[in-house]
Motif scaffolding. Structure first.
Motif, PDB file in Angstrom:
ATOM      1  N   PHE A   1       0.828  -1.202   0.000  1.00 44.18           N
ATOM      2  CA  PHE A   1       0.000   0.000   0.000  1.00 44.18           C
ATOM      3  C   PHE A   1       0.865   1.256   0.000  1.00 44.18           C
ATOM      4  N   GLU A   2       1.935   1.243   0.807  1.00 49.71           N
ATOM      5  CA  GLU A   2       2.777   2.432   0.893  1.00 49.71           C
ATOM      6  C   GLU A   2       3.476   2.726  -0.433  1.00 49.71           C
ATOM      7  N   ASN A   3       3.940   1.685  -1.145  1.00 49.27           N
ATOM      8  CA  ASN A   3       4.592   1.898  -2.439  1.00 49.27           C
ATOM      9  C   ASN A   3       3.614   2.457  -3.461  1.00 49.27           C
ATOM     10  N   ILE A   4       2.398   1.935  -3.484  1.00 48.45           N
ATOM     11  CA  ILE A   4       1.380   2.454  -4.401  1.00 48.45           C
ATOM     12  C   ILE A   4       1.076   3.900  -4.053  1.00 48.45           C
ATOM     13  N   PHE A   5       0.962   4.147  -2.760  1.00 44.65           N
ATOM     14  CA  PHE A   5       0.686   5.493  -2.258  1.00 44.65           C
ATOM     15  C   PHE A   5       1.768   6.474  -2.720  1.00 44.65           C
ATOM     16  N   LYS A   6       3.027   6.069  -2.561  1.00 42.45           N
ATOM     17  CA  LYS A   6       4.139   6.912  -2.979  1.00 42.45           C
ATOM     18  C   LYS A   6       4.129   7.142  -4.482  1.00 42.45           C
ATOM     19  N   VAL A  11       3.565  10.770  -9.050  1.00 47.47           N
ATOM     20  CA  VAL A  11       2.978  11.159 -10.333  1.00 47.47           C
ATOM     21  C   VAL A  11       2.271  12.502 -10.203  1.00 47.47           C
ATOM     22  N   LEU A  12       1.557  12.698  -9.097  1.00 47.13           N
ATOM     23  CA  LEU A  12       0.870  13.973  -8.876  1.00 47.13           C
ATOM     24  C   LEU A  12       1.856  15.125  -8.789  1.00 47.13           C
ATOM     25  N   ILE A  13       2.923  14.917  -8.057  1.00 47.07           N
ATOM     26  CA  ILE A  13       3.937  15.961  -7.909  1.00 47.07           C
ATOM     27  C   ILE A  13       4.581  16.264  -9.250  1.00 47.07           C
ATOM     28  N   SER A  73      -4.718  21.522   1.587  1.00 50.17           N
ATOM     29  CA  SER A  73      -3.755  21.650   2.685  1.00 50.17           C
ATOM     30  C   SER A  73      -2.584  20.695   2.510  1.00 50.17           C
ATOM     31  N   ILE A  74      -2.868  19.480   2.062  1.00 49.70           N
ATOM     32  CA  ILE A  74      -1.800  18.511   1.809  1.00 49.70           C
ATOM     33  C   ILE A  74      -0.862  19.048   0.731  1.00 49.70           C
ATOM     34  N   ALA A 107      10.609  14.485  -3.214  1.00 53.97           N
ATOM     35  CA  ALA A 107       9.200  14.771  -3.482  1.00 53.97           C
ATOM     36  C   ALA A 107       8.300  13.687  -2.878  1.00 53.97           C
ATOM     37  N   ALA A 108       8.676  12.440  -3.024  1.00 54.84           N
ATOM     38  CA  ALA A 108       7.882  11.339  -2.453  1.00 54.84           C
ATOM     39  C   ALA A 108       7.874  11.407  -0.933  1.00 54.84           C
ATOM     40  N   SER A 109       9.001  11.762  -0.354  1.00 52.18           N
ATOM     41  CA  SER A 109       9.098  11.863   1.101  1.00 52.18           C
ATOM     42  C   SER A 109       8.187  12.971   1.629  1.00 52.18           C
ATOM     43  N   TYR A 110       8.223  14.135   0.992  1.00 49.19           N
ATOM     44  CA  TYR A 110       7.356  15.243   1.411  1.00 49.19           C
ATOM     45  C   TYR A 110       5.891  14.876   1.240  1.00 49.19           C
ATOM     46  N   THR A 111       5.573  14.219   0.142  1.00 55.32           N
ATOM     47  CA  THR A 111       4.186  13.819  -0.107  1.00 55.32           C
ATOM     48  C   THR A 111       3.717  12.865   0.976  1.00 55.32           C
TER      49      THR A 111
END
Length: 135
Positions: A1-6, A11-13, A73-74, A107-111
């Protein structure tokens, strides 16, 4: 789940960062950059990033419990963390397009950090409501 989430948020970033390519010319001409603060970002760039980011996040199933204002906010959190570390000139010249390596990890870490914080806030709000109702 965390990898998919990242991956979703990476991609959004990445897609949101493309918005800033339009501001590159303005930054190079110096029209919107106060010389005393290299970490200042133009308001229209901030607005464009947050708007593009939250509109893309609205389609992410893993975030369907968040309202648009919470998604904004995110996205603001993500950009705030970038702005602390990356000057506007660096952001425009080095962070446009597809991020790779260390930049992608940042970017992934901040997200991930901002999304986790939003989930924590949401959980605290639920607990507070529960305590207030006496359940």
């Amino acid at each position: 789940f965390e990898n998919i989430f990242k991956k979703i948020f990476l991609v959004l970033i990445l897609s949101s960062l493309l918005i800033f390519s339009a501001f590159k010319v303005q930054a190079q001409e110096g029209k919107h950059l106060p010389q005393f603060n290299p970490y200042w970002y133009p308001s229209d760039a901030i607005y464009g990033f947050v708007k593009g980011c939250w509109e893309k996040m609205e389609n992410a199933q893993s975030l369907n419990e968040f309202w648009p204002a919470e998604l904004q906010s995110i996205c603001g959190c993500i950009l705030d963390n970038i702005r602390i570390m990356i000057t506007w000139n660096q952001f425009v010249s080095e962070w446009a397009g597809t991020l790779k390596g260390e930049k992608a990890q940042i970017a992934a870490s901040y997200t991930n950090m901002c999304v986790q914080r939003a989930f924590q806030i949401k959980q605290l709000q639920k607990e507070m409501k529960k305590n207030e109702s006496g359940d």
